[in-house]
Design an enzyme around this catalytic site. Structure first.
Site, PDB file in Angstrom:
ATOM      1  N   SER A 107       0.792  -1.233   0.000  1.00 43.32           N
ATOM      2  CA  SER A 107       0.000   0.000   0.000  1.00 43.32           C
ATOM      3  C   SER A 107       0.823   1.283   0.000  1.00 43.32           C
ATOM      4  CB  SER A 107      -0.936   0.003   1.202  1.00 43.32           C
ATOM      5  OG  SER A 107      -0.173   0.066   2.392  1.00 43.32           O
ATOM      6  N   HIS A 138      -5.528  -4.891  -1.971  1.00 47.14           N
ATOM      7  CA  HIS A 138      -5.379  -3.705  -2.825  1.00 47.14           C
ATOM      8  C   HIS A 138      -5.414  -4.076  -4.310  1.00 47.14           C
ATOM      9  CE1 HIS A 138      -4.891  -0.243  -0.232  1.00 47.14           C
ATOM     10  NE2 HIS A 138      -4.142  -0.968   0.586  1.00 47.14           N
ATOM     11  N   LYS A 158     -12.596  -2.451   0.230  1.00 49.75           N
ATOM     12  CA  LYS A 158     -11.896  -1.495  -0.639  1.00 49.75           C
ATOM     13  C   LYS A 158     -12.681  -1.353  -1.946  1.00 49.75           C
ATOM     14  CE  LYS A 158      -7.479  -1.564   1.668  1.00 49.75           C
ATOM     15  NZ  LYS A 158      -6.975  -2.677   2.509  1.00 49.75           N
TER      16      LYS A 158
HETATM   17  C1  LIG Z   1      -6.891  -3.119   3.926  1.00 46.87           C
HETATM   18  C2  LIG Z   1      -6.114  -4.351   4.094  1.00 46.87           C
HETATM   19  C3  LIG Z   1      -6.484  -5.338   5.005  1.00 46.87           C
HETATM   20  C4  LIG Z   1      -7.618  -5.132   5.978  1.00 46.87           C
HETATM   21  O1  LIG Z   1      -8.842  -5.368   5.357  1.00 46.87           O
HETATM   22  P1  LIG Z   1     -10.169  -5.213   6.255  1.00 46.87           P
HETATM   23  O2  LIG Z   1     -11.178  -5.993   5.508  1.00 46.87           O
HETATM   24  O3  LIG Z   1     -10.450  -3.760   6.334  1.00 46.87           O
HETATM   25  O4  LIG Z   1      -9.850  -5.813   7.581  1.00 46.87           O
HETATM   26  C5  LIG Z   1      -5.758  -6.502   5.060  1.00 46.87           C
HETATM   27  N1  LIG Z   1      -4.694  -6.697   4.258  1.00 46.87           N
HETATM   28  C6  LIG Z   1      -4.288  -5.770   3.370  1.00 46.87           C
HETATM   29  C7  LIG Z   1      -3.103  -6.031   2.499  1.00 46.87           C
HETATM   30  C8  LIG Z   1      -4.978  -4.564   3.264  1.00 46.87           C
HETATM   31  O5  LIG Z   1      -4.569  -3.626   2.411  1.00 46.87           O
END
Ligand SMILES: *Cc1c(COP(=O)(O)O)cnc(C)c1O
Length: 392
Positions: free
Chosen positions: A180, A208, A239
């Site tokens: 990220s 992502h 997301k």
């Molecule tokens: C955003 C993210 C998460 C967390 O996801 P949630 O469903 O909000 O718990 C886990 N792993 C990665 C790589 C992320 O970018």
């Protein structure tokens, strides 16, 4: 000092170091143009990659689901918490990604913390990229397997660690599909090659990437054409797929079956709201039925990356809609973010210790919800600020 005083002094320390995280309160839905009580902003820092968070068809699906299924399940899956729509969503995600089976969780964080300890024990080894998401780190901490870390994206070091892990029963390589902070994609082809050479399994967290990255939005595993070589994929619905909540693990039927029996966040935490399940299902339908959605994000990303580079700014090269504009100096990064905010553009500045020292940046996230004039406005604003920074 009692605990309350301790907390107060820790908070003061966080403030002093400039690490205190303020929360901006939105008064509008999550979308390209957002509002707070005082202002309007063009938003470049949400994970709303496809602009589905406030999409009319998703809202309609949610309203219908609310009437049909009710609001909550008031139970966990194995007691009284499995609805038709949960089974449909699991089948739909499995079919979308090309995996045998899928298990739902309340979040991807839960998917990751419920994965490793269920499948691996002290006879096994996890080989993890050093920059993996916090939930993978926590997931591996809960697990008794021996932990090896490899330098971010460094295949020689991964190989070294695989050799060191040789004597363990199962070896699992764990990596984010897309990281990220840089928007860089894991070198999944090489990772899978090494996994095959050293008889290891590969687990990818594609949060992502799921829904929008790769030719048809199947994620980094599709981008690198390794869907059949990656054993387990975890990801989020929070997301690109509507952005509310929920996550999952996809994989072979037997492994997913075992997770249903033993994975603690699945057994001991409440079922996803059927409304969320129905809306997520709709999001996947939309993505499959409208390739133009993924295409628009791809074009927006390519256009923005091209424009920002020709404006003379330094970006981390790549194809992902996470576009880090490298400014180097921490103060410059935060000042740039502040100035953009004054101009009605919302981006975040990141500096040490979140990113390496001297690599401060602002991170821009392009969305299919952005129009060309939105992207142009950001480029123009950055160009003007860059000019002030150089000459001022
Ligand atoms: C955003 C993210 C998460 C967390 O996801 P949630 O469903 O909000 O718990 C886990 N792993 C990665 C790589 C992320 O970018």
């Amino acid at each position: 000092m009692n605990l309350k005083e301790f907390a107060a002094s820790e908070l003061a320390g966080i403030q002093e170091k400039g690490l205190y995280k303020d929360e901006r309160v939105l008064t509008s839905p999550q979308q390209a143009h957002i509002e707070t009580r005082k202002s309007r902003f063009l938003n470049f820092c949400a994970n709303n990659y496809l602009g589905l968070a406030n999409h009319p068809e998703l809202l309609a699906a949610g309203k219908e689901a609310l009437d049909r299924y009710g609001f909550g399940m008031a139970s966990v899956r194995f007691i009284c918490g499995t609805a038709e729509i949960h089974k449909q969503l699991e089948e739909r995600v499995a079919r979308f990604l090309g995996y045998e089976d899928v298990i739902l969780y309340s979040s991807c964080f839960d998917a990751n913390t419920g994965l490793f300890e269920t499948l691996l024990d002290e006879q096994d080894a996890i080989i993890s990229d050093r920059l993996n998401h916090a939930s993978i780190i926590d997931g591996t901490r809960l697990c008794k397997a021996m932990r090896f870390r490899f330098r971010h994206g460094n295949m020689e070091h991964l190989e070294t660690q695989l050799k060191r892990a040789d004597k363990y029963r199962f070896r699992m390589i764990a990596t984010d599909g897309v990281f990220s902070m840089d928007g860089d994609v894991a070198r999944l082809k090489e990772i899978c090659d090494l996994a095959e050479r050293y008889d290891a399994l590969v687990m990818v967290d594609d949060s992502h990437a799921t829904g929008f990255f790769g030719p048809t939005g199947r994620g980094s595993v599709e981008h690198h054409d390794v869907i059949h070589r990656v054993t387990l994929v975890t990801s989020t619905f929070g997301k690109a797929l509507g952005g509310s909540s929920g996550g999952f693990t996809a994989g072979p039927r037997e492994i997913i079956g075992l997770l249903r029996q033993r994975s603690r966040p699945y057994l001991f935490s409440n079922s996803l709201s059927p409304v969320v399940a129905a809306v997520t299902l709709k999001a996947i339908d939309l993505i499959e039925e409208n390739p133009a959605l993924v295409e628009k994000l791809r074009q927006n990303t390519a256009y923005f990356r091209r424009e920002i580079e020709s404006a003379g700014l330094s970006v981390r090269p790549g194809e992902h809609p996470i576009v880090p504009v490298m400014l180097g100096d921490a103060r410059l990064a935060h000042e740039t973010a502040d100035r953009l905010l004054e101009n009605g553009i919302y981006v975040v500045g990141f500096s040490f210790p979140v990113v390496p020292e001297g690599e401060a940046r602002i991170r821009i996230q392009v969305s299919a919800a952005h129009e060309k004039e939105d992207l142009d406005l950001l480029v123009r604003s950055l160009k003007n600020l860059g000019h002030t920074a150089r000459t001022g």
